[in-house]
Write a protein that holds these residues in place. Structure first.
Motif, PDB file in Angstrom:
ATOM      1  N   SER A 101       5.522  -0.868  -2.889  1.00 50.70           N
ATOM      2  CA  SER A 101       4.334  -0.495  -3.666  1.00 50.70           C
ATOM      3  C   SER A 101       3.263  -1.543  -3.409  1.00 50.70           C
ATOM      4  O   SER A 101       3.508  -2.586  -2.802  1.00 50.70           O
ATOM      5  CB  SER A 101       4.666  -0.403  -5.159  1.00 50.70           C
ATOM      6  OG  SER A 101       5.047  -1.673  -5.668  1.00 50.70           O
ATOM      7  N   GLY A 102       2.044  -1.250  -3.883  1.00 54.50           N
ATOM      8  CA  GLY A 102       0.953  -2.203  -3.768  1.00 54.50           C
ATOM      9  C   GLY A 102       0.158  -2.063  -2.482  1.00 54.50           C
ATOM     10  O   GLY A 102       0.602  -1.416  -1.520  1.00 54.50           O
ATOM     11  N   PRO A 103      -1.029  -2.671  -2.420  1.00 52.74           N
ATOM     12  CA  PRO A 103      -1.926  -2.501  -1.265  1.00 52.74           C
ATOM     13  C   PRO A 103      -1.403  -3.083   0.031  1.00 52.74           C
ATOM     14  O   PRO A 103      -1.844  -2.677   1.106  1.00 52.74           O
ATOM     15  CB  PRO A 103      -3.211  -3.206  -1.717  1.00 52.74           C
ATOM     16  CG  PRO A 103      -2.804  -4.133  -2.815  1.00 52.74           C
ATOM     17  CD  PRO A 103      -1.644  -3.467  -3.495  1.00 52.74           C
ATOM     18  N   LEU A 104      -0.455  -4.027  -0.045  1.00 56.60           N
ATOM     19  CA  LEU A 104       0.114  -4.574   1.184  1.00 56.60           C
ATOM     20  C   LEU A 104       0.902  -3.513   1.951  1.00 56.60           C
ATOM     21  O   LEU A 104       1.139  -3.649   3.154  1.00 56.60           O
ATOM     22  CB  LEU A 104       1.023  -5.763   0.845  1.00 56.60           C
ATOM     23  CG  LEU A 104       1.405  -6.726   1.967  1.00 56.60           C
ATOM     24  CD1 LEU A 104       0.178  -7.290   2.666  1.00 56.60           C
ATOM     25  CD2 LEU A 104       2.273  -7.843   1.419  1.00 56.60           C
ATOM     26  N   GLN A 411       2.648   6.432  -8.369  1.00 58.38           N
ATOM     27  CA  GLN A 411       3.552   5.278  -8.478  1.00 58.38           C
ATOM     28  C   GLN A 411       3.336   4.253  -7.375  1.00 58.38           C
ATOM     29  O   GLN A 411       3.948   3.183  -7.395  1.00 58.38           O
ATOM     30  CB  GLN A 411       5.026   5.726  -8.392  1.00 58.38           C
ATOM     31  CG  GLN A 411       5.407   6.894  -9.265  1.00 58.38           C
ATOM     32  CD  GLN A 411       5.316   8.208  -8.499  1.00 58.38           C
ATOM     33  OE1 GLN A 411       4.255   8.585  -8.022  1.00 58.38           O
ATOM     34  NE2 GLN A 411       6.426   8.907  -8.377  1.00 58.38           N
ATOM     35  N   SER A 412       2.529   4.576  -6.361  1.00 56.07           N
ATOM     36  CA  SER A 412       2.465   3.719  -5.183  1.00 56.07           C
ATOM     37  C   SER A 412       1.507   2.540  -5.341  1.00 56.07           C
ATOM     38  O   SER A 412       1.794   1.430  -4.913  1.00 56.07           O
ATOM     39  CB  SER A 412       2.065   4.553  -3.962  1.00 56.07           C
ATOM     40  OG  SER A 412       0.773   5.118  -4.132  1.00 56.07           O
ATOM     41  N   GLY A 424      -1.977   4.704  -0.621  1.00 57.00           N
ATOM     42  CA  GLY A 424      -0.578   5.014  -0.352  1.00 57.00           C
ATOM     43  C   GLY A 424       0.233   3.785  -0.010  1.00 57.00           C
ATOM     44  O   GLY A 424      -0.242   2.643  -0.109  1.00 57.00           O
ATOM     45  N   THR A 425       1.463   4.022   0.441  1.00 58.01           N
ATOM     46  CA  THR A 425       2.393   2.927   0.754  1.00 58.01           C
ATOM     47  C   THR A 425       3.224   3.225   2.003  1.00 58.01           C
ATOM     48  O   THR A 425       4.363   2.794   2.117  1.00 58.01           O
ATOM     49  CB  THR A 425       3.358   2.665  -0.415  1.00 58.01           C
ATOM     50  OG1 THR A 425       4.043   3.896  -0.733  1.00 58.01           O
ATOM     51  CG2 THR A 425       2.632   2.167  -1.640  1.00 58.01           C
ATOM     52  N   ARG A 426       2.691   3.974   2.937  1.00 62.72           N
ATOM     53  CA  ARG A 426       3.503   4.433   4.069  1.00 62.72           C
ATOM     54  C   ARG A 426       3.954   3.303   4.985  1.00 62.72           C
ATOM     55  O   ARG A 426       4.952   3.448   5.714  1.00 62.72           O
ATOM     56  CB  ARG A 426       2.721   5.477   4.853  1.00 62.72           C
ATOM     57  CG  ARG A 426       3.528   6.272   5.844  1.00 62.72           C
ATOM     58  CD  ARG A 426       4.669   7.052   5.255  1.00 62.72           C
ATOM     59  NE  ARG A 426       4.263   8.019   4.242  1.00 62.72           N
ATOM     60  CZ  ARG A 426       5.084   8.910   3.691  1.00 62.72           C
ATOM     61  NH1 ARG A 426       6.357   8.928   4.051  1.00 62.72           N
ATOM     62  NH2 ARG A 426       4.653   9.745   2.779  1.00 62.72           N
ATOM     63  N   LEU A 427       3.295   2.140   4.951  1.00 65.96           N
ATOM     64  CA  LEU A 427       3.740   1.033   5.810  1.00 65.96           C
ATOM     65  C   LEU A 427       5.134   0.556   5.468  1.00 65.96           C
ATOM     66  O   LEU A 427       5.778  -0.117   6.287  1.00 65.96           O
ATOM     67  CB  LEU A 427       2.763  -0.147   5.724  1.00 65.96           C
ATOM     68  CG  LEU A 427       1.395   0.003   6.382  1.00 65.96           C
ATOM     69  CD1 LEU A 427       0.664  -1.324   6.363  1.00 65.96           C
ATOM     70  CD2 LEU A 427       1.488   0.538   7.800  1.00 65.96           C
ATOM     71  N   GLN A 428       5.638   0.900   4.263  1.00 61.51           N
ATOM     72  CA  GLN A 428       6.994   0.488   3.905  1.00 61.51           C
ATOM     73  C   GLN A 428       8.034   1.058   4.860  1.00 61.51           C
ATOM     74  O   GLN A 428       9.177   0.593   4.889  1.00 61.51           O
ATOM     75  CB  GLN A 428       7.335   0.905   2.478  1.00 61.51           C
ATOM     76  CG  GLN A 428       7.455   2.405   2.258  1.00 61.51           C
ATOM     77  CD  GLN A 428       7.815   2.746   0.833  1.00 61.51           C
ATOM     78  OE1 GLN A 428       8.955   2.526   0.408  1.00 61.51           O
ATOM     79  NE2 GLN A 428       6.858   3.252   0.068  1.00 61.51           N
TER      80      GLN A 428
END
Length: 578
Positions: A101-104, A411-412, A424-428
């Motif tokens: 989660s989060g901008p990172l 939730q992201s 979003g959080t797709r880099l995870q």
């Protein structure tokens, strides 16, 4: 045969999606004279409103489209990693995984530009016309589904104490959305109204759509997204991080078209997005399945589970945007003959990627952990992953489209207050290890789980289908497709009990894998459950109607008859048409 609902049939148009309001909005566009592509865009923006825990405008979408009389194309709505998202940057922060989660964890948003490109190039309606339905539901409210309230409930404390902009939208009066009661997001409605107004000066329909795309990537939307990315935000590490997204990243991004990856199987041609998605997993499973045991038998279920393990192992070793993927070899007769020989009478607990063309596979280190990491790195808050949506449309002219929108979940990331939706959080999904096909790399797309499908017979598009479900999507699509290929109608194939396995590293933080684990709906029957256990599978028996959220539409090229069906599980997917 008894089914939960009829398979709809008609000649005018058909829509199937994971929410009835999106299906009906898309159908209204068809009724108003729009085509399948206009309808899909309208339905997609309604999904952003009514399923914000499952997708959002700053998320992602792969789209497979088949214009009447034209070639099948893939439209990629998956944004790349920002220029600053290097392995060194994340390693310097002491991270082994991208946070969940989060901008990172934010990639360059891809969904919005893809939908507008589809509308510009293949649609006939204006942006204002297709956004009318989403604006109405955001402004005046829609009856909240149970899943929305449940999702907000899981992050209630986080919203109340940290992500307070999200609480303003999703905890009105301190209470999560109540199922069945109208829920509003006026900030989102205002965003679309302003976007339409700022793009109104274009000379024609196409120019106004392109102007809206520029507003997204360079105007007030971009400015608000960048403020959100630069704000220190608590994420799954238990610490506050800022993102790597910049104005240059947003300004440079354009959605684009690609050729589909295809596989011919028993008279069918199945079309998927490329290996930046997990789409070829369905094709690899089909390539492994030659003489199938009796459909629905314990041997059949075992065979499909084991074929899925081999295909998912290859996904881990070979799929990604950061390296050349040997798809020709992975789908070749010779390669799959050797792989097929690995399927025996017992359950495999190993992750067994192949060596296409003699290449040596390389797996992430998390693939060697028997059960994945014991806890999220850093001991922070739990991962806040969401699920996904799906939408299929076919019109009387024969235009057909299949899309699986996801990401940008509530939730992201915190809601951007000026916009009404989060990043979003797709880099995870990218690995923080060098040298892997799915290693994090600036400008490269993180491999997504999103995987819509479109099938042809005799070169004619005959069916569009797909499902939410993350890593499970192509596992759930396989028995559905095999049932239709064997002669079942759409609804019967969707209603049939299903299953999935988890013998591979999950795509979502914290990347857990569970060798030998299989989950089945109890309707598969006690005989099948016991036989799977006898063969060594670690079986969990889930509810009767708990797995899969398939949607499908179809067209018979000989008669012009259209059909559609939708999943009853979850009590919100619906097909409409006439």
């Amino acid at each position: 045969m008894f089914t939960t609902r009829p398979t709809l049939r008609g000649t005018f148009g058909m829509v199937s999606s994971t929410h009835w309001l999106a299906s009906q909005s898309a159908m209204a566009v068809l009724e108003g004279g729009g085509n399948a592509f206009d309808a899909a865009v309208a339905g997609a923006f309604v999904l952003h409103v009514v399923e914000p825990h499952l997708n959002g405008p700053a998320g992602e979408v792969p789209i497979i489209l088949a214009p009447a009389g034209g070639p099948v194309r893939v439209l990629c709505g998956q944004g790349p990693a920002p220029a600053g998202a290097s392995l060194a940057h994340y390693r310097a922060l002491g991270l082994d995984l991208v946070p969940g989660s989060g901008p990172l964890a934010a990639a360059v948003p891809g969904a919005f530009d893809a939908w507008l490109l589809l509308l510009r190039d293949y649609g006939t309606r204006s942006l204002a016309e297709v956004l009318e339905y989403a604006i109405g539901y955001a402004e005046h409210g829609h009856p909240a589904v149970e899943g929305l309230g449940r999702a907000v409930g899981t992050v209630r404390e986080l919203f109340a104490t940290e992500w307070t902009d999200s609480a303003e939208v999703y905890l009105p009066g301190g209470v999560p959305p109540v199922p069945g009661r109208p829920f509003r997001n006026p900030a989102l409605a205002a965003t679309w109204r302003r976007l339409i107004a700022e793009a109104a000066a274009g000379a024609d329909r196409e120019a106004r759509i392109d102007a809206a795309r520029r507003v997204w990537r360079e105007g007030f939307v971009a400015e608000a997204l960048l403020r959100a990315a630069g704000r220190p935000t608590l994420d799954t590490t238990g610490e506050r991080h800022t993102g790597t997204l910049t104005g240059d990243d947003l300004a440079a991004h354009r959605a684009g078209y690609e050729e589909p990856v295809t596989y011919d199987w028993h008279g069918w041609t199945v079309c998927k997005a490329g290996p930046w998605s997990q789409g070829p997993v369905l094709l690899q499973q089909l390539a492994l399945l030659d003489d199938l045991p009796g459909r629905g038998s314990p041997e059949y279920v075992h065979t499909l589970i084991e074929a899925g393990k081999l295909a998912m192992a290859d996904r881990e070793a070979w799929y990604g945007d950061a390296a050349e993927v040997p798809l020709d070899e992975l789908l070749s007769v010779e390669y799959n003959a050797g792989r097929r020989a690995l399927i025996d009478a017992t359950a495999s607990y190993e992750l067994r990627p192949g060596s296409p063309g003699g290449r040596a596979p390389r797996l992430p280190r998390y693939a060697t952990a028997p059960a994945g990491p014991e806890a999220p790195p850093g001991g922070g808050m739990p991962a806040l992953s969401g699920d996904t949506c799906h939408l299929d449309v076919v019109d009387r002219r024969g235009n057909m489209v299949s899309a699986t929108p996801s990401g940008g979940w509530l939730q992201s990331n915190p809601v951007v207050p000026e916009l009404g939706f989060p990043l979003g959080t797709r880099l995870q999904m990218a690995w923080l290890e060098p040298g892997l096909p799915n290693s994090l790399a600036p400008g490269r797309r993180p491999r997504t789980t999103l995987t819509p499908s479109l099938a042809l017979r005799g070169g004619e598009p005959v069916m569009a289908f797909g499902t939410p479900g993350g890593d499970r999507q192509d596992q759930w699509q396989l028995p559905f497709f095999l049932a239709v290929a064997a002669g079942e109608d759409l609804q019967a194939a969707i209603d049939a009990p299903t299953w999935h396995q988890e013998s591979f590293p999950g795509s979502f933080h914290p990347r857990v894998m569970s060798p030998g684990a299989v989950t089945v709906e109890w309707r598969v029957g006690e005989e099948t459950v016991q036989e799977l256990r006898r063969r060594g599978h670690r079986v969990t028996v889930d509810g009767a109607w708990s797995l899969g959220r398939l949607c499908a539409v179809a067209r018979d090229p000989e008669t012009g008859v259209l059909s559609a069906a939708a999943n009853p599980r979850g009590m919100q997917g619906y097909a409409v048409g006439r």
